[in-house]
Write an enzyme that holds these catalytic residues in place. Structure first.
Site, mmCIF file in Angstrom:
data_model
loop_
_atom_site.group_PDB
_atom_site.id
_atom_site.type_symbol
_atom_site.label_atom_id
_atom_site.label_comp_id
_atom_site.label_asym_id
_atom_site.label_seq_id
_atom_site.Cartn_x
_atom_site.Cartn_y
_atom_site.Cartn_z
ATOM 1 N N TYR A 144 0.857 -1.191 0.000
ATOM 2 C CA TYR A 144 0.000 0.000 0.000
ATOM 3 C C TYR A 144 0.884 1.229 0.000
ATOM 4 O O TYR A 144 1.856 1.310 0.744
ATOM 5 C CB TYR A 144 -0.894 0.003 1.239
ATOM 6 C CG TYR A 144 -1.782 1.227 1.374
ATOM 7 C CD1 TYR A 144 -2.861 1.425 0.506
ATOM 8 C CD2 TYR A 144 -1.541 2.183 2.356
ATOM 9 C CE1 TYR A 144 -3.678 2.545 0.634
ATOM 10 C CE2 TYR A 144 -2.356 3.306 2.492
ATOM 11 C CZ TYR A 144 -3.418 3.483 1.619
ATOM 12 O OH TYR A 144 -4.221 4.594 1.747
ATOM 13 N N ASP A 239 9.380 3.008 -0.509
ATOM 14 C CA ASP A 239 8.366 3.655 0.321
ATOM 15 C C ASP A 239 8.630 3.272 1.769
ATOM 16 O O ASP A 239 8.328 2.158 2.196
ATOM 17 C CB ASP A 239 6.971 3.206 -0.139
ATOM 18 C CG ASP A 239 5.860 3.838 0.701
ATOM 19 O OD1 ASP A 239 6.173 4.520 1.695
ATOM 20 O OD2 ASP A 239 4.680 3.635 0.346
ATOM 21 N N LYS A 267 4.468 9.274 8.589
ATOM 22 C CA LYS A 267 4.254 8.695 9.924
ATOM 23 C C LYS A 267 5.251 9.213 10.983
ATOM 24 O O LYS A 267 5.076 10.332 11.445
ATOM 25 C CB LYS A 267 4.199 7.171 9.827
ATOM 26 C CG LYS A 267 3.021 6.763 8.904
ATOM 27 C CD LYS A 267 2.566 5.344 8.964
ATOM 28 C CE LYS A 267 1.236 5.196 8.221
ATOM 29 N NZ LYS A 267 1.261 4.337 7.056
HETATM 30 C C1 LIG Z 1 0.565 4.777 5.695
HETATM 31 C C2 LIG Z 1 1.280 4.533 4.443
HETATM 32 C C3 LIG Z 1 1.157 5.364 3.325
HETATM 33 C C4 LIG Z 1 0.141 6.484 3.257
HETATM 34 O O1 LIG Z 1 0.384 7.485 4.190
HETATM 35 P P1 LIG Z 1 -0.840 8.470 4.579
HETATM 36 O O2 LIG Z 1 -0.185 9.452 5.497
HETATM 37 O O3 LIG Z 1 -1.863 7.608 5.229
HETATM 38 O O4 LIG Z 1 -1.326 9.078 3.334
HETATM 39 C C5 LIG Z 1 1.965 5.143 2.229
HETATM 40 N N1 LIG Z 1 2.844 4.129 2.222
HETATM 41 C C6 LIG Z 1 2.986 3.290 3.269
HETATM 42 C C7 LIG Z 1 3.991 2.192 3.196
HETATM 43 C C8 LIG Z 1 2.197 3.443 4.404
HETATM 44 O O5 LIG Z 1 2.317 2.578 5.407
#
Ligand SMILES: *Cc1c(COP(=O)(O)O)cnc(C)c1O
Length: 427
Positions: A144, A239, A267
């Site tokens: 994701y 990511d 995060k």
């Molecule tokens: C949480 C997450 C996102 C999205 O971040 P948001 O701040 O919720 O838009 C993208 N990539 C990874 C791996 C994530 O865990």
């Protein structure tokens, strides 16, 4: 445990907010119960509006690695707020956080702040496309990267290599530019790259897949992707929105010793405030507006409150032995859980990297999304509800990671292990 006020608030919320929540997983749908509404949190604990306390392993989905309401982070936010919440003009805080990011991730030579992980990945992909002049991107099933159109795509059926949208509203015309491969299957990736030679702008992945539970990269997988991208002039986007500052200060890239061309963060870097960032090689980043022609912008980007929460959080993570503490707490929990799960007839499989982990309700091991889907999600629901009832707040879905904070005490962990033992009898 009484949830009357939460039930009332959920009813009121549903009348005015779609599904009663501002992000779908919060609705507890796949856990088979209604959500708890939160009043406050402190350290390892979160408290609902009915006055129930829970040991929290969600940690706002990762950011709260220091535990909730660390006094220094609270102080930094309050102090900054007193000088102004937002100016839409540069501040020194942005450069300070950017320099800290560069120290932690040497391959991030230049970085731009945004307000969410979604924005970070979306912008990194635009940059990769603009820089290479190619349209196609390759992602992995079960990874994701936020909810941008090009990324809400899953593998097509059978021999199809084109992706199909996972959500109505994503045009098939967009999804067709997204190729979807099986996580940990380097041979498949190589075949897809060969079949689309010279057309793929970037490969994007979670270096530890935390949005299908917790799936570590197989030995050689990351290095294989790195070599392939270098050979084919494909931009490797790692990511690290979840893993950055989580599994090590330098994230999964430090942990595994493999570096992306572009990196996405979020995060933890915001210390609980809305922040994302993307960065990488200067040569690529310089193509961004206003230096280059690839457009990207944000009214609240580099917001002072978010920057100071991030800076203060990262400084605390630099303290001697921080990640060792996270590792010790996590491995203590792991050892306890493995003891009680081994003694139970319920099939479970525990997977962990540093302070992120998942208990799958199946024999395992889980190496990709198809494996993850073999889990008994009904059993997970019964387990989750029992844990909640015993005062343990887990992520309300099977395919989500759990997160350790430095604030979790040995007593918290022992209580959790005892609760798991009891919950397994209810499964
Ligand atoms: C949480 C997450 C996102 C999205 O971040 P948001 O701040 O919720 O838009 C993208 N990539 C990874 C791996 C994530 O865990």
């Amino acid at each position: 445990m009484n949830h009357n006020k939460s039930e009332q608030l959920f009813t009121a919320a549903k009348a005015i907010i779609p599904g009663g929540v501002n992000s779908p997983v919060r609705a507890f749908k796949s856990a088979g119960c209604n959500p708890i509404f939160i009043d406050k949190a402190a350290g390892s604990k979160i408290y609902d509006v009915d006055g129930n306390a829970y040991i929290d392993y969600v940690g706002s989905w990762g950011p709260m690695i220091l535990g909730h309401c660390h006094p220094k982070v609270v102080e930094a936010i309050q102090k900054t707020a007193a000088s102004g919440a937002s100016f839409g003009a540069p501040t020194a805080l942005e450069t300070e956080l950017a320099e800290m990011v560069n120290d932690a991730y040497p391959n991030i030579e230049k970085v731009r702040m945004v307000s969410s992980g979604t924005e970070a990945t979306m912008s990194a992909i635009r940059l990769a496309r603009g820089y290479t002049g190619r349209d196609k991107i390759l992602k992995f099933d079960g990874c994701y990267h936020g909810h941008a159109d090009s990324l809400l795509v899953k593998a097509g059926s059978g021999a199809a290599t084109f992706g199909v949208p996972t959500s109505p509203g994503v045009p098939a015309d967009f999804a067709k530019h997204t190729l979807t491969a099986t996580y940990n299957d380097l041979t498949e990736v190589k075949a897809m790259v060969a079949a689309n030679k010279g057309e793929i702008a970037c490969i994007i992945l979670e270096a530890i897949a935390g949005n299908m539970g917790c799936v570590p990269p197989a030995p050689g997988f990351l290095q294989g992707l790195r070599d392939l991208c270098t050979a084919e002039d494909i931009i490797l986007i790692i990511d690290e929105v979840m893993t950055g500052f989580r599994v090590a200060y330098g994230g999964a890239q430090e942990y595994y010793g493999v570096r992306g061309d572009l990196v996405c963060l979020g995060k933890i870097i915001g210390g609980g405030l809305p922040v994302g960032a993307f960065g990488g090689k200067s040569e690529i980043m310089e193509s961004l507006s206003p230096e280059g022609g690839i457009y990207q912008a944000g009214t609240l980007s580099g917001n002072p409150l978010a920057m100071s929460a991030g800076i203060t959080t990262l400084k605390l993570l630099q303290e001697e032995g921080f990640y060792q503490q996270i590792e010790e707490k996590s491995s203590y929990l792991e050892a306890g859980l493995q003891q009680v799960t081994a003694a139970s007839p319920v099939a479970t499989c525990w997977q962990r990297v540093g302070g992120m982990f998942c208990t799958y309700f199946q024999e395992g091991p889980v190496n990709n999304f198809a494996d993850a889907l073999n889990s008994d999600t009904d059993a997970f629901g019964r387990y989750f509800r029992s844990m909640l009832d015993q005062g343990i707040n887990l992520a309300p879905a099977q395919f989500e990671a759990g997160f350790m904070s430095v604030a979790h005490s040995k007593e918290d962990l022992d209580k959790t292990i005892a609760a798991v033992e009891k919950a397994l009898t209810a499964v």
